[in-house]
Design a protein around this motif. Structure first.
Motif, PDB file in Angstrom:
ATOM      1  N   GLY A  32       0.819  -1.210   0.000  1.00 49.72           N
ATOM      2  CA  GLY A  32       0.000   0.000   0.000  1.00 49.72           C
ATOM      3  C   GLY A  32       0.850   1.257   0.000  1.00 49.72           C
ATOM      4  N   SER A  33       1.895   1.275   0.805  1.00 56.18           N
ATOM      5  CA  SER A  33       2.783   2.441   0.856  1.00 56.18           C
ATOM      6  C   SER A  33       3.513   2.632  -0.469  1.00 56.18           C
ATOM      7  CB  SER A  33       3.800   2.278   1.989  1.00 56.18           C
ATOM      8  OG  SER A  33       3.152   2.201   3.239  1.00 56.18           O
ATOM      9  N   ALA A  34       3.909   1.518  -1.102  1.00 56.21           N
ATOM     10  CA  ALA A  34       4.577   1.622  -2.402  1.00 56.21           C
ATOM     11  C   ALA A  34       3.651   2.234  -3.444  1.00 56.21           C
ATOM     12  CB  ALA A  34       5.047   0.243  -2.859  1.00 56.21           C
ATOM     13  N   ALA A  35       2.370   1.836  -3.406  1.00 55.94           N
ATOM     14  CA  ALA A  35       1.404   2.379  -4.367  1.00 55.94           C
ATOM     15  C   ALA A  35       1.193   3.875  -4.139  1.00 55.94           C
ATOM     16  CB  ALA A  35       0.082   1.633  -4.246  1.00 55.94           C
ATOM     17  N   ALA A  36       1.260   4.313  -2.868  1.00 60.44           N
ATOM     18  CA  ALA A  36       0.999   5.714  -2.552  1.00 60.44           C
ATOM     19  C   ALA A  36       2.222   6.609  -2.715  1.00 60.44           C
ATOM     20  CB  ALA A  36       0.474   5.828  -1.117  1.00 60.44           C
ATOM     21  N   LEU A  37       3.420   6.065  -2.474  1.00 60.77           N
ATOM     22  CA  LEU A  37       4.612   6.903  -2.394  1.00 60.77           C
ATOM     23  C   LEU A  37       5.601   6.721  -3.545  1.00 60.77           C
ATOM     24  CD1 LEU A  37       5.338   6.381   1.420  1.00 60.77           C
ATOM     25  CD2 LEU A  37       4.156   8.315   0.349  1.00 60.77           C
ATOM     26  N   CYS A  38       5.472   5.648  -4.313  1.00 62.53           N
ATOM     27  CA  CYS A  38       6.459   5.336  -5.357  1.00 62.53           C
ATOM     28  C   CYS A  38       5.807   5.345  -6.733  1.00 62.53           C
ATOM     29  CB  CYS A  38       7.109   3.975  -5.093  1.00 62.53           C
ATOM     30  SG  CYS A  38       7.940   3.857  -3.494  1.00 62.53           S
ATOM     31  N   THR A  39       6.630   5.115  -7.744  1.00 60.81           N
ATOM     32  CA  THR A  39       6.115   5.048  -9.112  1.00 60.81           C
ATOM     33  C   THR A  39       5.284   3.780  -9.290  1.00 60.81           C
ATOM     34  OG1 THR A  39       8.033   3.827  -9.942  1.00 60.81           O
ATOM     35  CG2 THR A  39       8.177   6.241  -9.947  1.00 60.81           C
ATOM     36  N   PRO A  40       4.363   3.765 -10.264  1.00 53.34           N
ATOM     37  CA  PRO A  40       3.546   2.567 -10.485  1.00 53.34           C
ATOM     38  C   PRO A  40       4.388   1.314 -10.748  1.00 53.34           C
ATOM     39  CG  PRO A  40       2.616   4.428 -11.666  1.00 53.34           C
ATOM     40  CD  PRO A  40       3.924   4.894 -11.122  1.00 53.34           C
TER      41      PRO A  40
END
Length: 321
Positions: free
Chosen positions: A129-137
């Motif tokens: 979830g954090s990767a989806a919100a804070l990083c590139t797709p």
């Protein structure tokens, strides 16, 4: 049966069962400490690989890069720890038959199996979830693919011959790729080949060491080990080491000579340190003592020195100094 065992049988009327590790002392921090141990803090050093692609491209000189890599490192560490928690919960019974793994908190009873499953699920959800919100797709997709693949490994793929080696190797390769993906850095074919086969070398050496150490009882700790022969696993790690060395040498020899203004041909010279590092690690693999790669890398002083020399030469090559 020994005299002591025979005496126990006479006194109790039954044969003594297998020894179980003593449970840790109870206390308010017993469960949190067990969860942290199950998350494998010593394994977090592997996630430094997220900086491999940016380092290879010479892109470690900005604050933005440092922040992004720190974020990716934390997310990948959380994802890997989630997988460790689920894996230990599923393998608790088998781990009790292993001389070292039986001390793991879940196998020893310090962390209840449902708690390990729950903590693993929360960490996996938080990481993706954090990767989806804070990083590139693409970064979020790669991290999610890692979690799904590793959970599939825990449930099923670890029991599929050869595929188990490929999955663990791919996990290492994803670590090496994700830093470049997060920063939009193109990944060199030589980088991917060297990283992939270098990872396969270490994974196969670990399996070989475990098979040698647990010969005669391997199926109790890792069922698939009974399907491999030590000769086959030796062949795999030797083949992987050879391909990794060849790919690295081809990368180094792409340069025609000394860089403009450089003192020495660092790319070519770095081959010496790289090959020495592989040969040094192969000593432990051949002895069957490479069951814990992080211990080999961190505790063997000559290997550490060779690694530092290689890093220095590689850095000078990338910087064209």
């Amino acid at each position: 049966m020994t005299e002591r065992a025979a005496t126990l049988v006479k006194q109790s009327g039954r044969a003594p069962g297998p020894r179980r590790p003593p449970l840790p002392a109870r206390g308010p921090l017993r469960l949190p400490a067990g969860l942290i141990r199950t998350a494998r803090p010593r394994q977090w050093v592997k996630n430094v690989l997220v900086a491999a692609a940016p380092a290879a491209a010479g892109e470690l000189d900005s604050r933005h890069t440092a922040v992004q890599l720190a974020l990716v490192f934390v997310l990948f560490t959380a994802a890997a720890s989630a997988v460790y928690l689920v894996n230990d919960a599923r393998d608790a019974e088998a781990d009790r038959a292993h001389p070292e793994k039986r001390r793991r908190p879940v196998a020893a009873g310090q962390v209840p199996v449902p708690v390990a499953y729950g903590a693993g699920a929360l960490l996996a959800a938080a990481a993706t979830g954090s990767a989806a919100a804070l990083c590139t797709p693409m970064t979020a997709a790669l991290l999610s693919a890692y979690v799904v693949m590793q959970l599939a490994y825990c449930v099923w793929l670890k029991h599929v011959l050869v595929v188990d080696l490929a999955v663990v190797t791919t996990g290492f390769l994803m670590r090496a790729m994700i830093g470049g993906v997060a920063l939009g850095i193109p990944l060199s074919r030589w980088f991917l080949i060297t990283a992939g086969f270098g990872a396969l070398f270490m994974v196969a050496a670990k399996r070989y060491s475990e098979a040698v150490r647990m010969e005669g009882a391997a199926g109790a700790t890792r069922a698939l080990l009974t399907s491999y022969t030590t000769g086959y696993l030796r062949f795999v790690w030797q083949l992987a080491a050879g391909v990794a060395v060849l790919a690295y040498c081809l990368w180094a020899l792409e340069s025609g000579g000394t860089a403009d203004g450089g003192l020495l041909p660092w790319r070519q010279l770095s081959m010496i340190a790289f090959i020495l590092a592989v040969l040094r690690y192969a000593v432990f693999a051949d002895r069957g003592t490479a069951g814990a790669p992080e211990d080999v890398v961190l505790r063997d002083r000559p290997l550490a020195v060779i690694g530092l020399v290689w890093l220095a030469m590689y850095g000078l090559a990338v910087a064209d100094l």
